[in-house]
Design a protein around this motif. Structure first.
Motif, PDB file in Angstrom:
ATOM      1  N   THR A 118       0.851  -1.184   0.000  1.00 10.25           N
ATOM      2  CA  THR A 118       0.000   0.000   0.000  1.00 10.25           C
ATOM      3  C   THR A 118       0.888   1.235   0.000  1.00 10.25           C
ATOM      4  OG1 THR A 118      -1.619  -1.216   1.312  1.00 10.25           O
ATOM      5  CG2 THR A 118      -1.913   1.148   1.137  1.00 10.25           C
ATOM      6  N   THR A 119       0.565   2.223  -0.842  1.00  7.68           N
ATOM      7  CA  THR A 119       1.418   3.386  -1.038  1.00  7.68           C
ATOM      8  C   THR A 119       0.695   4.671  -0.658  1.00  7.68           C
ATOM      9  OG1 THR A 119       2.523   2.248  -2.864  1.00  7.68           O
ATOM     10  CG2 THR A 119       2.860   4.628  -2.687  1.00  7.68           C
ATOM     11  N   TYR A 120       1.366   5.506   0.142  1.00  5.62           N
ATOM     12  CA  TYR A 120       0.824   6.779   0.582  1.00  5.62           C
ATOM     13  C   TYR A 120       1.780   7.896   0.185  1.00  5.62           C
ATOM     14  CZ  TYR A 120      -1.966   3.723   3.579  1.00  5.62           C
ATOM     15  OH  TYR A 120      -2.794   2.743   4.043  1.00  5.62           O
ATOM     16  N   SER A 121       1.226   9.079  -0.018  1.00  4.76           N
ATOM     17  CA  SER A 121       2.058  10.236  -0.349  1.00  4.76           C
ATOM     18  C   SER A 121       2.653  10.849   0.920  1.00  4.76           C
ATOM     19  CB  SER A 121       1.234  11.291  -1.093  1.00  4.76           C
ATOM     20  OG  SER A 121       0.181  11.753  -0.262  1.00  4.76           O
ATOM     21  N   ALA A 122       3.760  11.560   0.752  1.00  8.06           N
ATOM     22  CA  ALA A 122       4.396  12.281   1.854  1.00  8.06           C
ATOM     23  C   ALA A 122       5.146  13.461   1.250  1.00  8.06           C
ATOM     24  CB  ALA A 122       5.342  11.378   2.633  1.00  8.06           C
ATOM     25  N   GLY A 123       5.351  14.493   2.060  1.00  8.72           N
ATOM     26  CA  GLY A 123       6.048  15.650   1.522  1.00  8.72           C
ATOM     27  C   GLY A 123       6.508  16.628   2.580  1.00  8.72           C
ATOM     28  N   ASN A 124       7.394  17.520   2.168  1.00  7.12           N
ATOM     29  CA  ASN A 124       7.906  18.606   3.003  1.00  7.12           C
ATOM     30  C   ASN A 124       7.908  19.890   2.190  1.00  7.12           C
ATOM     31  OD1 ASN A 124       9.533  15.953   3.709  1.00  7.12           O
ATOM     32  ND2 ASN A 124       9.386  17.138   5.593  1.00  7.12           N
ATOM     33  N   GLN A 125       7.694  21.021   2.871  1.00 13.09           N
ATOM     34  CA  GLN A 125       7.703  22.324   2.217  1.00 13.09           C
ATOM     35  C   GLN A 125       8.514  23.323   3.036  1.00 13.09           C
ATOM     36  OE1 GLN A 125       3.720  23.753   1.684  1.00 13.09           O
ATOM     37  NE2 GLN A 125       3.176  22.233   0.124  1.00 13.09           N
ATOM     38  N   LEU A 126       9.218  24.185   2.341  1.00 11.60           N
ATOM     39  CA  LEU A 126       9.850  25.374   2.918  1.00 11.60           C
ATOM     40  C   LEU A 126       9.355  26.563   2.104  1.00 11.60           C
ATOM     41  CD1 LEU A 126      13.523  24.095   3.311  1.00 11.60           C
ATOM     42  CD2 LEU A 126      11.852  24.383   5.142  1.00 11.60           C
ATOM     43  N   TYR A 127       8.839  27.592   2.767  1.00 13.93           N
ATOM     44  CA  TYR A 127       8.213  28.668   1.995  1.00 13.93           C
ATOM     45  C   TYR A 127       8.393  30.026   2.659  1.00 13.93           C
ATOM     46  CZ  TYR A 127       4.450  28.370   5.465  1.00 13.93           C
ATOM     47  OH  TYR A 127       3.727  28.365   6.641  1.00 13.93           O
ATOM     48  N   ILE A 128       8.200  31.057   1.827  1.00 13.50           N
ATOM     49  CA  ILE A 128       8.146  32.436   2.285  1.00 13.50           C
ATOM     50  C   ILE A 128       6.837  33.034   1.770  1.00 13.50           C
ATOM     51  CG2 ILE A 128       9.456  33.223   0.259  1.00 13.50           C
ATOM     52  CD1 ILE A 128      10.584  35.464   2.027  1.00 13.50           C
ATOM     53  N   GLY A 129       6.172  33.804   2.614  1.00 13.37           N
ATOM     54  CA  GLY A 129       4.898  34.393   2.239  1.00 13.37           C
ATOM     55  C   GLY A 129       4.864  35.877   2.547  1.00 13.37           C
ATOM     56  N   TYR A 130       3.806  36.530   2.083  1.00 11.26           N
ATOM     57  CA  TYR A 130       3.656  37.959   2.339  1.00 11.26           C
ATOM     58  C   TYR A 130       2.181  38.285   2.488  1.00 11.26           C
ATOM     59  CZ  TYR A 130       4.242  42.986   2.144  1.00 11.26           C
ATOM     60  OH  TYR A 130       4.235  44.307   2.447  1.00 11.26           O
ATOM     61  N   ASN A 131       1.857  39.071   3.524  1.00 12.80           N
ATOM     62  CA  ASN A 131       0.483  39.479   3.793  1.00 12.80           C
ATOM     63  C   ASN A 131       0.139  40.742   3.008  1.00 12.80           C
ATOM     64  OD1 ASN A 131      -2.049  40.019   4.860  1.00 12.80           O
ATOM     65  ND2 ASN A 131      -1.257  40.802   6.800  1.00 12.80           N
ATOM     66  N   ILE A 132      -0.587  40.584   1.902  1.00 15.68           N
ATOM     67  CA  ILE A 132      -0.943  41.713   1.049  1.00 15.68           C
ATOM     68  C   ILE A 132      -2.004  42.596   1.710  1.00 15.68           C
ATOM     69  CG2 ILE A 132      -1.867  42.357  -1.224  1.00 15.68           C
ATOM     70  CD1 ILE A 132      -0.785  39.787  -2.315  1.00 15.68           C
ATOM     71  N   ALA A 133      -2.799  42.027   2.619  1.00 22.18           N
ATOM     72  CA  ALA A 133      -3.910  42.761   3.223  1.00 22.18           C
ATOM     73  C   ALA A 133      -3.462  44.011   3.969  1.00 22.18           C
ATOM     74  CB  ALA A 133      -4.677  41.848   4.169  1.00 22.18           C
ATOM     75  N   GLN A 134      -2.215  44.049   4.419  1.00 22.54           N
ATOM     76  CA  GLN A 134      -1.757  45.216   5.173  1.00 22.54           C
ATOM     77  C   GLN A 134      -1.599  46.462   4.295  1.00 22.54           C
ATOM     78  OE1 GLN A 134       2.031  44.318   6.921  1.00 22.54           O
ATOM     79  NE2 GLN A 134       3.135  44.478   5.003  1.00 22.54           N
ATOM     80  N   TRP A 135      -1.671  46.291   2.975  1.00 21.93           N
ATOM     81  CA  TRP A 135      -1.622  47.446   2.092  1.00 21.93           C
ATOM     82  C   TRP A 135      -2.909  48.250   2.113  1.00 21.93           C
ATOM     83  CZ3 TRP A 135       0.640  44.879  -2.981  1.00 21.93           C
ATOM     84  CH2 TRP A 135       1.952  44.469  -2.715  1.00 21.93           C
ATOM     85  N   PHE A 136      -4.002  47.628   2.557  1.00 22.33           N
ATOM     86  CA  PHE A 136      -5.303  48.265   2.448  1.00 22.33           C
ATOM     87  C   PHE A 136      -5.789  48.770   3.814  1.00 22.33           C
ATOM     88  CE2 PHE A 136      -4.847  44.975  -0.764  1.00 22.33           C
ATOM     89  CZ  PHE A 136      -5.118  45.683  -1.926  1.00 22.33           C
TER      90      PHE A 136
END
Length: 230
Positions: free
Chosen positions: A212-230
């Motif tokens: 039986t096979t299952y998916s797995a993963g890792n992420q490294l990310y950078i984000g930005y909050n656009i809402a602070q412009w408004f």
């Protein structure tokens, strides 16, 4: 003239004091307002295959084999809605490449993921840090399969209809996800996340074994909050 100058100084003093008090009272990371933004990063996706030597064995007796990682760029849109100062609900729409590298068969999937998360901002940790937990449905948009020669000297693309049924991956996946993130005062966010699938990607069944096979993963990310412009 002196009377007007005195009033102007008094108003200026009141304005400065009010501004200082507001800045001091304002939280460093205001999560009391809904936010939305973008994120970009890298992902490492693979599959974990649990293989039973016999048909009936305990879970700890299963043999687990991990495939090679599929390394790719991921990115998308994020939204967050706080319902208390410490808890917030978040939803994202993310593009990433998934798949696996097993023996001489390579699978590459272009997919859209929809993480649904609960975020917790603990008071005992530095402000801006949040812990995440949730589920992640994923829909495969396209699939490509490649067969390698035994000496890995040549890679040939093959059609899905030419594969055995147990070699074809499914178009829907569901995973449990968790992670940690830090939000800076300027709107930038840095985070890492892990995922573990809970649905079979495909089954390979034989007389003497069940895999039986299952998916797995890792992420490294950078984000930005656009809402602070408004």
């Amino acid at each position: 003239m002196c009377y007007k100058l005195l009033i102007n100084r008094l108003l200026l003093t009141m304005l400065v004091c009010t501004t200082i008090n507001y800045v001091k009272a304002r939280p460093s990371h205001n999560i009391s307002q809904p936010s939305f933004g973008i994120k970009l990063g890298i992902s490492f996706n693979r599959t974990n295959m649990s293989q039973n030597i016999q048909k009936r064995v305990l879970n700890w007796q299963k043999i687990t084999v991990s495939s090679g990682n599929i390394f790719w760029i991921m990115g998308g849109l994020t939204g967050e809605y706080p319902f208390t100062y410490q808890f917030a609900a978040a939803i994202e729409i993310i593009y990433e490449r998934k798949g696996c590298q097993q023996l001489q068969l390579r699978r590459y999937e272009e997919s859209i993921s929809l993480p649904i998360l609960l975020k917790y901002y603990p008071k005992s940790i530095k402000k801006g840090v949040n812990l995440q937990l949730g589920i992640q449905p994923s829909l495969v948009l396209s699939k490509r399969y490649f067969r390698l020669e035994i000496d890995n000297s040549k890679k040939t693309e093959i059609k899905e209809e030419d594969l055995e049924n147990e070699e074809i991956t499914r178009s829907f996946d569901l995973a449990i996800i968790g992670g940690i993130e830090y939000a800076f005062k300027n709107g930038l966010k840095l985070g890492t996340r892990v995922s573990m699938g809970i649905l079979d990607r495909y089954n390979a069944k034989g007389q003497d074994r069940v895999a039986t096979t299952y998916s797995a993963g890792n992420q490294l990310y950078i984000g930005y909050n656009i809402a602070q412009w408004f």
